[in-house]
Design an enzyme around this catalytic site. Structure first.
Site, PDB file in Angstrom:
ATOM      1  N   GLY A 503       0.841  -1.199   0.000  1.00 33.79           N
ATOM      2  CA  GLY A 503       0.000   0.000   0.000  1.00 33.79           C
ATOM      3  C   GLY A 503       0.863   1.231   0.000  1.00 33.79           C
ATOM      4  N   LYS A 524       8.761   0.117   4.987  1.00 36.59           N
ATOM      5  CA  LYS A 524       8.239   1.429   4.607  1.00 36.59           C
ATOM      6  C   LYS A 524       9.366   2.230   3.989  1.00 36.59           C
ATOM      7  CE  LYS A 524       4.840   4.372   5.718  1.00 36.59           C
ATOM      8  NZ  LYS A 524       3.561   4.191   6.318  1.00 36.59           N
ATOM      9  N   ASP A 621      -1.968  11.438  11.938  1.00 39.19           N
ATOM     10  CA  ASP A 621      -2.537  10.814  10.740  1.00 39.19           C
ATOM     11  C   ASP A 621      -3.220   9.500  11.098  1.00 39.19           C
ATOM     12  OD1 ASP A 621      -3.295  10.599   8.143  1.00 39.19           O
ATOM     13  OD2 ASP A 621      -1.357   9.896   7.399  1.00 39.19           O
TER      14      ASP A 621
END
Ligand SMILES: *[C@@H]1O[C@H](CO)[C@@H](O)[C@H](O)[C@H]1NC(C)=O
Ligand SMILES: *[C@@H]1O[C@H](CO)[C@@H](O)[C@H](O)[C@H]1NC(C)=O
Ligand SMILES: *[C@@H]1O[C@H](CO)[C@@H](O)[C@H](O)[C@H]1NC(C)=O
Ligand SMILES: *[C@@H]1O[C@H](CO)[C@@H](O)[C@H](O)[C@H]1NC(C)=O
Ligand SMILES: *[C@@H]1O[C@H](CO)[C@@H](O)[C@H](O)[C@H]1NC(C)=O
Ligand SMILES: *[C@@H]1O[C@H](CO)[C@@H](O)[C@H](O)[C@H]1NC(C)=O
Ligand SMILES: *[C@@H]1O[C@H](CO)[C@@H](O)[C@H](O)[C@H]1NC(C)=O
Ligand SMILES: *[C@@H]1O[C@H](CO)[C@@H](O)[C@H](O)[C@H]1NC(C)=O
Ligand SMILES: *[C@@H]1O[C@H](CO)[C@@H](O)[C@H](O)[C@H]1NC(C)=O
Length: 814
Positions: A503, A524, A621
Site C-alpha cells: 500500500g 516502509k 494521521d
C-alpha cells in the site's frame, strides 16, 4: 359531589403546590382520579395515569422531575375504564382502589389491622401503611414489597425465608401496558443464591452468585460516584439492592419490556435519563451458551470450548454454531484418586446444585470435595479480603465464561490420568501449580538464552553490515535497533517490485518482504524530502523504537543509505482495518465484540503515545488504513512518530506543514494548522464512528450530499435514531444496543467542534471501559471543508464523496 369535583380540578390546575403538601391518605381523606399526593421531600408523586397510548387508568407512583417515569403501579393487571377511580384506606387498614361501581379493582391484602391506619408516600418512593397512633415504625404493608419493573434505592430483590415473600422485578408487557410481561429478574435461591434474568420459565441470563465484591458474572465493578451495591444472605433472608452515594442523584434499575436490564441515572444537566449500564454485553451472556462443561470466551474463535478433560458431546453440532449440547468427560472419575485443575478468571458456573460454608478454608474445601465422589468442583465463597469460605458443585457445571479481567478461580475435578495428559505435573493442584511455575521459568530462561544468542548473532550481522555499508560519522556503537543494508531489503522485497507493494502510506509506499531467515516484514520506504539530517533522523528512529506497546506496530529495524530511508516493521497478516470495515464481505468477519475490542485497543495505543510514553507523540494521521490487525485481530497503530521524524518536528501549537487525511483531520488542524492531542482525539472519534457504521467519513455519500458520516451520526443522534448508524453486518445483534450507543456517544464526544470540549484519551479509555456517566456531546466539527484556506493547491481540492484516502501534506500558503 359537583363541588368536590370542581375543587379537585381547581386543585390540579391552580393549587398544585398546596395540594402537594399532603403525603398521606386516611380513612377520612381518600384521593380520586385527578388528585395526587406528593412525598414530603417532593421527589415522588402518587396518582392516576394512562401510559403511552393506553386509555385505561392506573394508579401509580412517578418521579416529579420526569412524570413519564412510573416506578410502581398498583392495578397493573386491572385498568379502570374511565376517570372514576378512587384510592381509599379502610378502617380495617386495607388500601383499596375502587371504580365507579365501588367494586374493588385492587387491594393491599394487609395482614394485620392497625388502630388508626395512615397511608403515606415516602420520599424513597415507598407507599406504606402504618399505625397513626403510637410510635410503631413497622410498616403493615409497603409497596416496596411488591416491585413492578423498577428497583429503587432501598428496595430488595430476593426472598424472605420466614414469610416466603419473594421480591422480584417483572417487566411491563409494553410501554402502553403495565401488566406483567414475560421478563423477570429474580434471585434463584436453590444452592448458593444467584441473580437471574428469566423470560417466562426460561433462564435467559445469569449474573450469578455474589462473591463478596460483585456478582460473579460481572467481574469486579468499578467504584462509582452514584451507587453502592448491597447483598445480604442470612438465615432469614437473601436480597440484593443498592443505595445512593449522594441521595440527591436519582438512579434506578429497570427491566424493560424487551427483557433488557438497564440502570438509568437522571442527568440534571441534560434533564434526561441516561443509561449507565446494561446487562447484555455479548453472546456469552446467554445462559448456558456453550452447554454443560463448556466455557464461553467472547474473544475466542470459536467462542465455545470444552473444559480441559472434556470432549464435545456431538462433534457435528460443535463444529457448526450450535453448542448447547455441551461436553462430556473423556475419562471417568475414579473418586479418591481424582485431582483438581485450576482455572483463573472465569465466571463461576450455575450454583443451583451447589453447597457452601462461610467459614471453611480453601484447604478444607478441597478436602471436602475430594472426599465426596459426586463433588465436581470447588472454590472460595468470598473473594473479598483474603478470601474465605467454601463453595462446592454437584451434578453439573454449566454457564461458565472467561472474564478477564475480573473473573474468579475455580478448581475442577478430573481423573488422575487426565491431569497427567494435560500437564504431566505432580499429584496435587499445588504441585501442579509449582510445576507450572518451574516449567514457565525454564521456558522463560530458554527464551532468554535463545534471545541472547539471536541478539548477539544479529549484532554481529549488524556490525558486519555497518562495516560494509554504513560508514556515516557519529554512529552510535550501542544502539539497540538493528540496521539493515539496502541490498538485504532490496532482495527481500524483490527489488521493491509492485507485486510486493502492500500500500501507499502517508510517507511513502509499503512493501512486503521476506528476509533470508524467512521472517516476513513490512518495509516502509520513506519519500526523500524530509529536510532532516541523517543523524537527526536516526536519533528520532532510535527513540521511536523504544516505544513499545501491544497496540503499536513494532519497529524491527531501519536502513539509511544516501537518500534512501527505510523502516522495517513486523508484518501484519490481516492487513489494515479499512480492508475489513469498508468491505462488504469482509466486514461480516468483524462482529461487534471484535469491533469494540479494536476501538479499545486503538484508544489504549493512542493513550500511550499521548501520555504514557516518554516522547508524548501526536500521531497526526490516525485513520483506518493506519490501523493494522495481527492474526488475533488486535489493532496496532502504525506510522506513529513519523510526523515527528519526518518534517513535522514542531510540538507546539502551529505548523506550516499539515500532514493528515481529509475526513480525519480536525477543523482547527485542517484549517489553521493548529494541532494538539485533541486533533488526534478528533481522528479517533471519526475512526470510532467508521468502525460502528462501516462507512467512510469522506467518500461516504448520503442522499443529502451535504452530510458526511459525522453529520449523519449527529443528525441521527439528535433525532434519537443513533441505532440506525450501525453497520448492517452487525445490526442483528440488537441486544447490544446500549453498548453500541455508548460507543457512538464516545465517538461524538471526540469529534466535537471545539478541541477543549473533546475528552483526552485517558478519559476516552475510562468511558469505554466503565459504566461512568457520559457528558452530552455538542455539534461535531464536520464543516471542516469550509474552514480550509483558499490558497490550497488544486491537488488538495476536496471532492465530495471521493473515495480517495491518501494522506495529504499541505503546505499552507501563509
Ligand atoms: C365512568 O363510566 C360510568 C359507566 O360507564 C359512568 O356512569 C360514570 O359517570 C363515568 N365516570 C366518569 C368520571 O367519567
Ligand atoms: C368495576 O370493577 C369490577 C370488578 O373489577 C368490574 O366487574 C366492573 O366491570 C368495573 N366497572 C367498570 C365500569 O369498569
Ligand atoms: C392475602 O394474604 C394472605 C396471607 O397473608 C394470602 O394467603 C392470600 O393469598 C393473599 N391474597 C392475595 C390476593 O394476595
Ligand atoms: C467477605 O469477607 C469480607 C472480609 O473478610 C467480609 O467483610 C464480608 O462481610 C464477607 N462477605 C460475605 C458476603 O460473607
Ligand atoms: C439478616 O440480615 C438482615 C439485614 O441485614 C438483618 O436485619 C437481620 O437481623 C439478619 N438476620 C439474621 C438472623 O442474622
Ligand atoms: C450531590 O448531588 C448534588 C446534585 O448533583 C450536588 O449539588 C451536591 O454537591 C452533591 N453532594 C455531594 C456530597 O456530593
Ligand atoms: C441451574 O442448573 C439446573 C440444572 O441444570 C437448572 O435446573 C436450573 O434452572 C439452573 N438454574 C439457574 C439459575 O441457572
Ligand atoms: C462450616 O464449616 C465449619 C468448619 O468446618 C463447621 O464448624 C460448620 O459447622 C460448618 N457449617 C455448616 C453450616 O455446615
Ligand atoms: C456428597 O454431597 C451431597 C450433596 O451435598 C450429599 O447429598 C451426599 O450425601 C454427599 N456424599 C457423601 C458420601 O458425603
Amino acid at each position: 359531589m359537583l363541588v368536590f369535583k370542581s375543587l379537585s380540578v381547581f386543585c390540579l390546575f391552580s393549587f398544585l403546590r398546596l395540594c402537594a403538601s399532603f403525603d398521606t391518605i386516611t380513612p377520612s381523606h381518600s384521593i380520586r382520579d385527578g388528585e395526587t399526593i406528593v412525598s414530603a421531600g417532593g421527589t415522588f408523586e402518587l396518582g392516576f395515569f394512562s401510559p403511552g397510548n393506553s386509555k385505561g387508568r392506573y394508579l401509580g407512583i412517578w418521579y416529579r422531575i420526569s412524570t413519564e417515569v412510573v416506578v410502581w403501579v398498583a392495578n397493573r393487571e386491572a385498568p379502570i375504564g374511565n376517570h372514576s377511580g378512587v384510592l381509599k384506606v379502610t378502617d380495617e387498614g386495607e388500601i383499596v382502589l375502587l371504580n365507579n361501581t365501588n367494586s374493588i379493582v385492587w387491594s393491599s391484602n394487609t395482614s394485620r389491622a392497625p388502630a388508626s391506619p395512615v397511608v403515606q408516600l415516602l420520599d424513597s418512593g415507598n407507599l406504606v401503611l402504618k399505625d397513626g397512633t403510637g410510635n410503631n415504625l413497622n410498616f403493615l404493608w409497603q409497596s416496596f414489597d411488591y416491585p413492578c419493573d423498577t428497583l429503587l434505592p432501598g428496595m430488595k430483590l430476593g426472598k424472605n425465608f420466614v414469610t416466603g415473600l419473594e421480591w422480584f422485578l417483572t417487566s411491563w408487557k409494553s410501554t402502553d401496558d403495565p401488566a406483567k410481561g414475560e421478563c423477570s429478574i429474580r434471585i434463584d435461591t436453590h444452592g448458593l443464591p444467584q441473580l437471574v434474568v428469566m423470560k417466562a420459565d426460561i433462564i435467559k441470563a445469569r449474573a450469578g452468585s455474589w462473591n463478596g465484591l460483585s456478582f460473579t458474572g460481572y467481574g469486579r465493578s468499578m467504584p462509582n460516584p452514584i451507587f453502592e451495591y448491597q447483598f445480604v444472605l442470612n438465615e432469614t433472608q437473601v436480597y440484593f439492592g443498592f443505595t445512593l452515594v449522594n441521595s440527591s442523584v436519582f438512579s434506578r434499575l429497570l427491566a424493560n419490556p424487551s427483557g433488557v436490564v438497564e440502570r438509568l441515572t437522571w442527568m440534571d444537566r441534560t434533564h434526561s435519563w441516561e443509561i449507565y449500564f446494561t446487562a447484555q454485553r455479548d453472546q456469552c451472556e446467554n445462559y448456558a451458551y456453550c452447554g454443560a462443561y463448556g466455557i464461553c470466551n467472547a474473544n475466542g474463535s470459536p467462542v465455545c470450548a470444552c473444559l480441559e478433560g472434556f470432549v464435545s458431546k456431538s462433534p457435528k453440532d460443535w463444529n457448526s454454531v450450535e453448542w448447547s449440547d455441551g461436553c462430556v468427560r473423556r475419562t471417568p472419575l475414579e473418586c479418591n484418586r481424582d485431582r483438581f485443575l485450576k482455572y483463573t478468571n472465569v465466571k463461576l458456573p450455575n450454583t443451583s446444585s451447589s453447597w457452601f460454608n462461610t467459614t471453611m478454608s480453601l484447604e478444607e474445601c478441597e478436602g471436602m470435595c475430594l472426599k465426596n465422589c459426586s463433588c465436581l468442583a470447588y472454590t472460595t465463597l468470598n473473594i473479598s479480603g483474603k478470601g474465605s469460605g467454601c463453595l462446592l458443585w454437584f451434578r453439573i457445571l454449566i454457564d461458565m465464561r472467561v472474564l478477564s479481567p475480573g473473573g474468579q478461580d475455580i478448581y475442577i475435578r478430573l481423573a488422575n490420568s487426565e491431569l497427567d495428559n494435560i500437564g504431566k505435573h505432580g499429584p496435587s493442584s499445588k504441585i501442579k501449580q509449582a510445576g507450572i511455575i518451574v516449567g514457565s521459568a525454564l521456558l522463560v530462561m530458554g527464551i532468554l538464552i535463545l534471545g541472547l544468542i539471536l541478539y548477539l548473532w544479529k549484532k554481529k550481522l549488524c556490525l558486519k553490515v555497518r562495516k560494509k555499508d554504513c560508514n556515516h560519522e557519529g554512529w552510535n556503537e550501542d544502539m539497540e535497533l538493528p540496521v539493515f543494508d539496502f541490498m538485504t531489503i532490496a532482495n527481500a522485497t524483490c527489488n521493491f517490485s509492485s507485486k510486493n507493494k502492500l500500500g501507499e502510506g502517508g510517507f511513502g509506499p509499503v512493501y512486503k518482504g521476506t528476509l533470508q531467515e524467512g521472517q516476513v516484514v513490512a518495509v516502509k520506504r520513506l519519500s526523500t524530502n524530509s529536510g532532516q539530517g541523517l543523524n537527526e533522523f536516526k536519533n528520532e528512529v532510535l527513540l521511536i523504537a523504544k516505544l513499545q506497546h501491544r497496540n503499536l506496530v513494532k519497529l524491527l529495524g531501519y536502513c539509511i543509505q544516501e537518500n534512501e530511508k527505510m523502516l522495517i516493521y513486523e508484518y501484519m497478516p490481516n492487513k489494515s482495518l479499512d480492508s475489513f470495515i469498508f468491505d462488504h464481505t469482509r466486514s461480516k468477519l468483524l462482529d461487534w465484540q471484535n469491533r469494540i475490542d479494536i476501538v479499545g485497543g486503538i484508544a489504549r495505543g493512542l493513550l500511550y503515545l499521548h501520555q504514557d510514553s516518554r516522547l508524548r507523540i501526536i500521531h497526526r494521521d490516525l485513520k483506518a488504513s493506519n490501523i493494522l490487525l495481527d492474526d488475533s485481530m488486535n489493532p496496532k497503530i502504525s506510522d506513529f512518530g513519523l510526523a515527528r521524524t519526518f518534517g513535522g518536528d514542531q510540538t507546539d501549537a502551529e505548523t506550516k506543514r499539515i500532514v493528515g487525511t481529509h475526513g480525519y483531520m480536525s477543523p482547527e488542524y485542517a484549517g489553521y494548522g493548529q494541532f494538539s492531542v485533541k486533533s488526534d482525539v478528533f481522528s479517533f472519534g471519526v475512526l470510532v464512528l467508521e468502525i460502528v457504521s462501516g462507512k467512510k467519513n469522506r467518500g461516504f455519500c448520503h442522499l443529502d450530499d451535504s452530510l458526511n458520516l459525522l453529520g449523519l451520526a449527529w443528525r441521527l443522534w439528535t433525532e434519537d435514531r443513533a441505532m440506525e448508524l450501525i453497520d448492517e453486518s452487525i445490526s442483528d445483534m440488537c441486544t447490544l444496543s446500549n453498548q453500541v450507543l455508548r460507543c457512538i456517544h464516545v465517538g461524538l464526544l471526540c469529534v466535537q467542534q471545539r478541541p477543549e470540549d473533546r475528552p483526552d484519551m485517558s478519559f476516552v479509555v475510562l468511558m469505554l471501559s466503565s459504566e461512568i456517566l457520559l457528558p452530552k456531546p455538542r455539534q461535531p466539527g464536520f464543516y471542516m471543508e469550509k474552514a480550509l484556506p483558499e490558497a490550497d493547491s488544486s491537488s488538495t481540492k476536496l471532492e465530495p464523496c471521493s473515495t480517495n484516502e491518501i494522506t495529504v501534506t499541505l503546505l499552507e500558503g501563509r
